[in-house]
Design an enzyme around this catalytic site. Structure first.
Site, PDB file in Angstrom:
ATOM      1  N   ARG A 180      24.502  37.119 -21.594  1.00  0.00           N
ATOM      2  CA  ARG A 180      25.928  37.464 -21.638  1.00  0.00           C
ATOM      3  C   ARG A 180      26.254  38.397 -20.482  1.00  0.00           C
ATOM      4  O   ARG A 180      25.890  39.580 -20.496  1.00  0.00           O
ATOM      5  CB  ARG A 180      26.290  38.132 -22.975  1.00  0.00           C
ATOM      6  N   ASP A 464      27.914  48.736 -30.963  1.00  0.00           N
ATOM      7  CA  ASP A 464      28.050  48.535 -29.530  1.00  0.00           C
ATOM      8  C   ASP A 464      29.462  48.930 -29.115  1.00  0.00           C
ATOM      9  O   ASP A 464      30.187  49.556 -29.890  1.00  0.00           O
ATOM     10  CB  ASP A 464      27.668  47.111 -29.117  1.00  0.00           C
TER      11      ASP A 464
END
EC number: 2.3.3.9
Length: 548
Positions: A180, A464
């Protein structure tokens, strides 16, 4: 630093050095082995992509701002009339690529050495190797992450810590790597081309692709990616054009690249079919990026009063009507077009010391994965290796020996724009406890992020950047809507939030994680993105500008 702006202060000018590539300048220190990644050939590849596509990227970012202005002025999201022919058309995405046929368990995590080894050894089918929300984007983290991925593919990676040794299991099938890169809105300030910082998306993608595409093909797999923060099918089209150019440059067959798009912005939920269509030769499906999706709901309609007001984040479940509409539409859309539908994150962290905490966490994960597998998802995410077995067990129960459930078309699903927009039907309250939780988690996360850690264990959850985004955007929205707390009946004001910040910091100060400098930076940043009248599009933009 806002997108497209660059200064000598941002660049870390003491490290400035010309590269062997015309017009390119490196602004970060060349630590051990970085020259193996930043080769002249790799930098030329990055520069070529930058020159070909950065103008379009900036135009699309400007289009985001124009769309936000329309929404703030009273506009509404909906399915696009100009793309109705695509939604009505009879087309399919490419068949699943090797290594992506079975995705019943995917583990996510940053690209540090320990996580690289643990994720690949975890028994998950896929590892989302994250340069984005689970990665603090220091120059060292990004370049070391590229080295770690290349070393892992060559099975030359190991790690020692606390008297323990970590290494890849020999002669065993490892998880398929899906990288990613960072989102279109972010720059990589440590590399400029023709005086402009390069796109962080292109930087992350290009270095991984250039160094590893042929390595992966030799192993029977390919360069696979997760694409974050996309807001329109035109942004997906840009990625597709990047893939075509990259494959042509290295002489690789079209379709070598495969990409799964995270549907984690509110506008993208109305363009799922169009996004799949734009990437159809390179598509590997869609993912329900639930936490950023909630942040996007708040961000896009933050000025619209209580019409799009969410209760505190911990009470918004996947059974809320607008979230059910989003996930069911995603499965229906993907399977209609032959694409995988991947479920959201189980962020719970099992406790090996507290059986009671562990039992609660595992039960929540089981319930979450049971719902997803029952809805037709082909797989789902976990954040910790200890959760791989339970996710696998649940999906095994539905899939059996089948690699996926693409044949389950969910033709019973019919979702309208009004269903996706039914935020006001979400049950839940806004309490002082929830406000304190938002403040506490955001401060802890931002301090860790500024210290170089992007995936942070906080109160038995793996957090996150999306967590901090939801926390600060909710507080901003509550302040600007004069919300009265359900338990104390106080109105949420800047002054109340500042008092709670001080009180939560006093608690954290007694813990081993306390670092005076990092929490000072975190507090200043949090106040900027939660309390200022102007709303920062992403907190990572001002945060990144403070990084060396």
């Amino acid at each position: 630093m806002t997108n497209g702006e660059f200064s000598e202060a941002d660049s870390g000018a003491s490290h400035d050095r010309p590269s062997a590539v015309r017009g390119s300048l490196i602004h970060g220190p060349m630590s051990d082995r970085f020259d193996e990644i930043l080769t002249p050939e790799a930098l030329a590849f990055v520069a070529d992509l930058h020159r070909a596509f950065d103008g379009r990227r900036r135009e699309l970012l400007a289009a985001r701002q124009a769309r936000q202005a329309e929404l703030s002025a009273g506009g509404m999201l909906g399915f696009l009339p100009e793309t109705e022919e695509i939604r009505r058309g009879d087309w399919q995405v490419a068949p699943p690529a090797f290594g992506l046929e079975d995705r019943r368990v995917e583990i996510t995590g940053p690209v540090d050495r320990k996580m690289t080894i643990n994720a690949l050894n975890s028994g998950a089918k896929v590892w989302l190797a994250d340069f984005e929300d689970a990665n603090s984007p220091t120059w060292e983290n990004n370049l070391n992450g590229q080295l770690n991925l290349r070393s892992a593919l060559d099975r030359e990676i190991d790690f020692e810590s606390g008297g323990k040794s970590y290494a890849l299991r020999p002669d065993e099938e490892l998880a398929t790597i899906v990288v990613r890169p960072r989102g279109w809105h972010l720059d990589e300030k440590h590399l400029t081309v023709d005086g402009r910082p390069v796109s962080a998306s292109l930087f992350d993608f290009a270095l991984y692709f250039f160094h590893n595409a042929r390595r992966l093909l030799a192993k029977g797999k390919g360069p696979y990616f997760y694409l974050p923060k996309i807001e329109s099918h035109l942004e997906a089209r840009l990625w597709n054009d990047v893939f075509v150019a990259a494959q042509n440059a290295l002489g690789l067959p079209l379709g070598t690249v495969r990409a799964t798009v995270l549907i984690e912005t509110y506008p993208a939920a109305f363009e799922m079919e169009e996004i799949l269509y734009e990437l159809r030769d390179h598509s590997a499906g869609l993912n329900a990026g639930r936490w950023d999706y909630l942040f996007s709901v708040i961000k896009k309609f933050r000025t619209r009063g209580r019409e799009f007001l969410l209760p505190e984040r911990n009470t918004v479940t996947m059974t809320a009507p607008f979230m059910r509409a989003y996930t069911e539409l995603l499965v229906r859309t993907c399977h209609k077009r032959g694409a995988h539908a991947i479920g959201g994150m189980a962020a719970f962290i099992p406790s090996r010391r507290d059986p009671e905490v562990n039992a609660v966490a595992l039960e929540k994960v089981r319930a979450d994965k049971t719902r997803e597998s029952g809805d037709g998802f082909d797989g789902s995410w976990v954040a910790h290796p200890d959760l791989v077995p339970i996710c696998k067990e649940v999906f095994d129960g539905v899939l059996g020996d089948r690699p996926n459930q693409l044949d389950r078309l969910r033709e019973d699903v019919s979702v309208t724009a009004e269903d996706l927009l039914s935020v006001s039907k979400t049950p839940g309250e806004i309490t002082e406890t929830g406000l304190r939780s938002n403040v506490d988690v955001a401060l802890r996360y931002l301090a860790a992020w500024m210290g170089g850690s992007g995936a942070v264990a906080i109160h038995n959850l793996m957090e996150d950047a999306a967590t901090a985004e939801i926390s600060r955007s909710q507080i901003w929205q509550w302040i600007h809507n004069d919300i009265e707390l359900a338990d104390t009946h106080e109105v949420v004001t800047k002054e109340l939030v500042e008092r709670i910040i001080d009180e939560e910091l006093a608690k954290i100060r007694t813990e081993p994680i306390w670092d005076e400098n990092l929490f000072a930076q975190a507090t200043a940043l949090f106040k900027e993105v939660a309390l200022d009248d102007d709303f920062a599009e992403f907190l990572t933009l001002p945060a990144y500008s403070q990084m060396p």
